[in-house]
Structure formats: structure tokens, C-alpha cells
Write a protein that holds these residues in place. Structure first.
Motif, PDB file in Angstrom:
ATOM      1  N   ASP A  83      26.902   3.966  29.222  1.00 44.43           N
ATOM      2  CA  ASP A  83      26.841   5.233  29.958  1.00 44.43           C
ATOM      3  C   ASP A  83      27.619   5.154  31.264  1.00 44.43           C
ATOM      4  N   LYS A  84      28.344   6.239  31.595  1.00 44.82           N
ATOM      5  CA  LYS A  84      28.993   6.343  32.896  1.00 44.82           C
ATOM      6  C   LYS A  84      28.644   7.710  33.482  1.00 44.82           C
ATOM      7  N   PRO A  85      27.443   7.849  34.022  1.00 41.20           N
ATOM      8  CA  PRO A  85      26.987   9.156  34.514  1.00 41.20           C
ATOM      9  C   PRO A  85      27.739   9.594  35.759  1.00 41.20           C
ATOM     10  N   ARG A  86      27.792  10.919  35.940  1.00 39.29           N
ATOM     11  CA  ARG A  86      28.429  11.475  37.129  1.00 39.29           C
ATOM     12  C   ARG A  86      27.575  11.248  38.362  1.00 39.29           C
ATOM     13  N   VAL A 120      13.865   8.175  36.496  1.00 36.46           N
ATOM     14  CA  VAL A 120      15.329   8.138  36.427  1.00 36.46           C
ATOM     15  C   VAL A 120      15.855   9.568  36.378  1.00 36.46           C
ATOM     16  N   LYS A 121      16.909   9.822  37.155  1.00 39.90           N
ATOM     17  CA  LYS A 121      17.615  11.102  37.105  1.00 39.90           C
ATOM     18  C   LYS A 121      19.111  10.828  37.111  1.00 39.90           C
ATOM     19  N   LYS A 122      19.851  11.532  36.254  1.00 45.80           N
ATOM     20  CA  LYS A 122      21.304  11.401  36.263  1.00 45.80           C
ATOM     21  C   LYS A 122      21.958  12.628  35.649  1.00 45.80           C
ATOM     22  N   GLU A 123      23.214  12.810  35.986  1.00 42.38           N
ATOM     23  CA  GLU A 123      24.023  13.875  35.409  1.00 42.38           C
ATOM     24  C   GLU A 123      24.958  13.248  34.394  1.00 42.38           C
ATOM     25  N   SER A 142      25.079  17.591  31.007  1.00 46.35           N
ATOM     26  CA  SER A 142      23.638  17.824  31.014  1.00 46.35           C
ATOM     27  C   SER A 142      22.998  17.083  32.172  1.00 46.35           C
ATOM     28  N   ASP A 143      21.893  17.630  32.684  1.00 49.83           N
ATOM     29  CA  ASP A 143      21.030  16.890  33.596  1.00 49.83           C
ATOM     30  C   ASP A 143      20.009  16.128  32.755  1.00 49.83           C
ATOM     31  N   PHE A 144      19.740  14.897  33.154  1.00 54.36           N
ATOM     32  CA  PHE A 144      18.841  14.036  32.406  1.00 54.36           C
ATOM     33  C   PHE A 144      17.767  13.483  33.340  1.00 54.36           C
ATOM     34  N   SER A 183      18.346  18.998  30.460  1.00 59.47           N
ATOM     35  CA  SER A 183      18.337  20.384  30.943  1.00 59.47           C
ATOM     36  C   SER A 183      19.736  20.765  31.430  1.00 59.47           C
ATOM     37  N   GLU A 184      19.931  22.051  31.662  1.00 59.08           N
ATOM     38  CA  GLU A 184      21.232  22.563  32.126  1.00 59.08           C
ATOM     39  C   GLU A 184      22.374  22.074  31.232  1.00 59.08           C
ATOM     40  N   ILE A 185      22.126  22.162  29.923  1.00 61.84           N
ATOM     41  CA  ILE A 185      23.114  21.687  28.954  1.00 61.84           C
ATOM     42  C   ILE A 185      24.269  22.679  28.840  1.00 61.84           C
TER      43      ILE A 185
END
Length: 225
Positions: A83-86, A120-123, A142-144, A183-185
Motif C-alpha cells: 500500500d502507498k496511501p495518500r 488506523v485512518k488513511k486515504e 477512498s477514505d479508509f 467511505s467517500e468512494i
């Protein structure tokens, strides 16, 4: 079983190294150490984890570890994730109780119970999540978020090298109540899916998930009675 075999072999080798030339060890006097757990950087949700353990002077000890993760820790490939989240942030708290059933002056084998509380929270950029055994949802953004509450049973060995430094090897198994949300997919599309093996982040919703714990802590005594 492989984790326990690795722990046993490592502990025996370390025991031989530490016992050679050891003088006046005092691991089980009342003391406090501060330690780091570098293996956490390679986990699916990487973090910098530090902690402390209070030795009571008997067979029991009490510890607390705190981990935190920032985007800089999640930019590259880990041992378990590409994974390489924003954006990425993570916080975990791990209280622990140990019982040392075998004691030597400079080392001890223990059984432990460790609580796990994490958030955990990531975009996410282009990614996907599970819908059914034959379908997944692919999306561009997406927001995760993920929360986890669990308990782990562990076995380990702690060493004093030679007077102030500590090494703690452990492995264990546990169970957690995990909640995964997307969310916010954006730009979502259902596509066919051929299941093989996926990590827990792939499955949205509430579920019980296993915890496999293996690692090493490097510490230093900061107080002794």
C-alpha cells in the motif's frame, strides 16, 4: 509453530552468549526499562512503537507500549503490504501483564497477556475491497478507517546484556474485534474476483480476526532499586 521454534532457537543462542562472562546480573530486582519494537515498522499498519516495563521484584511485571504511524512510514513496501496511501495516521495502545515462570539472574521465560487497542485512518488511491466471493469493488479513491480491540496470549524470553541493556523475544496468538470502513468512494466499479488470500483490510464490516504476534524488543534499564 514456526514462530515458536524461531523464538526457542534464538533464545537458546542468546542465552549462551549472555551467560558467557556475565557478572552480577540483576534482571529481577525491581526496575523499569524503556524499549523499542522495530519490527512494527514492517507490519501491514506500520508504526514506531515504544514502551516501558516495570519489574516488581517477584515473578510479575507490568508494561505499556504505545505506537504511532505517519504517512512517511507507509510510503514504501512493507513485509506484508504494498500500500502507498495518500495520507496515513495510526495510534495503538498495548497494556501487558507478564508472569515469569522460569527465572535466572540474567534471563527469564514468561507467559503474558497483552491487550490491543488500535485506530488506523488513511486515504487510499487506486484500490479495491471485498463484496462477495466472486466480486470486488474497484475504485480510484477512498477514505479508509479501522479500529481493533483484542487480546493476545504470548510466550517469550527476556535477557539482560550485560547490566543495563535488555532484549525481549516473544511470539503469540490472539483474537480481535475489528471494524473496517470504506467511505467517500470515487469512481467505483464492480469487477469479477478470483479469491486467493487477502489481508484483513480487504474485508469491510465488523468481524473477529486472528492476531499473530512475533517480535523483539530492545531496551535499557532507566531505574533499578
Amino acid at each position: 509453530m514456526k514462530n515458536f521454534t524461531f523464538l526457542l532457537v534464538s533464545a537458546l543462542l542468546l542465552n549462551a552468549v549472555v551467560s558467557f562472562g556475565q557478572k552480577q546480573p540483576d534482571l529481577f530486582r525491581r526496575n523499569v526499562d524503556v524499549h523499542i519494537m522495530p519490527v512494527a515498522l514492517a507490519f501491514p499498519d506500520p508504526s514506531i512503537r515504544i514502551g516501558s516495563e516495570f519489574m516488581t521484584g517477584g515473578r510479575w511485571s507490568y508494561g505499556l507500549s504505545v505506537g504511532a504511524g505517519l504517512r512517511a512510514l507507509a510510503l514504501g513496501r512493507t513485509l506484508f503490504s504494498s500500500d502507498k496511501p495518500r495520507s496515513y495516521n495510526m495510534l495503538e495502545i498495548r497494556p501487558e501483564v507478564k508472569f515469569y515462570w522460569l527465572k535466572r539472574d540474567y534471563m527469564g521465560w514468561y507467559l503474558a497477556a497483552e491487550g490491543v487497542i488500535s485506530r488506523v485512518k488513511k486515504e487510499l488511491a487506486r484500490n479495491s475491497h471485498y463484496i462477495s466471493d466472486t466480486t470486488q469493488l474497484s475504485f480510484e479513491r477512498s477514505d479508509f478507517s479501522k479500529t481493533k480491540f483484542g487480546l493476545v496470549g504470548k510466550i517469550g524470553a527476556k535477557f539482560l546484556i550485560p547490566k543495563k541493556l535488555t532484549i525481549d523475544l516473544y511470539t503469540g496468538l490472539g483474537l480481535a474485534r475489528t471494524t473496517v470502513k470504506y467511505s467517500e468512494i470515487q469512481d467505483a466499479e464492480e469487477v469479477s474476483y478470483d479469491p486467493f488470500w487477502e489481508g484483513e483490510n480487504f474485508y469491510p464490516g465488523k468481524k473477529f480476526t486472528p492476531i499473530v504476534s512475533v517480535g523483539v524488543k530492545f531496551g535499557m534499564l532507566v531505574w533499578q532499586q
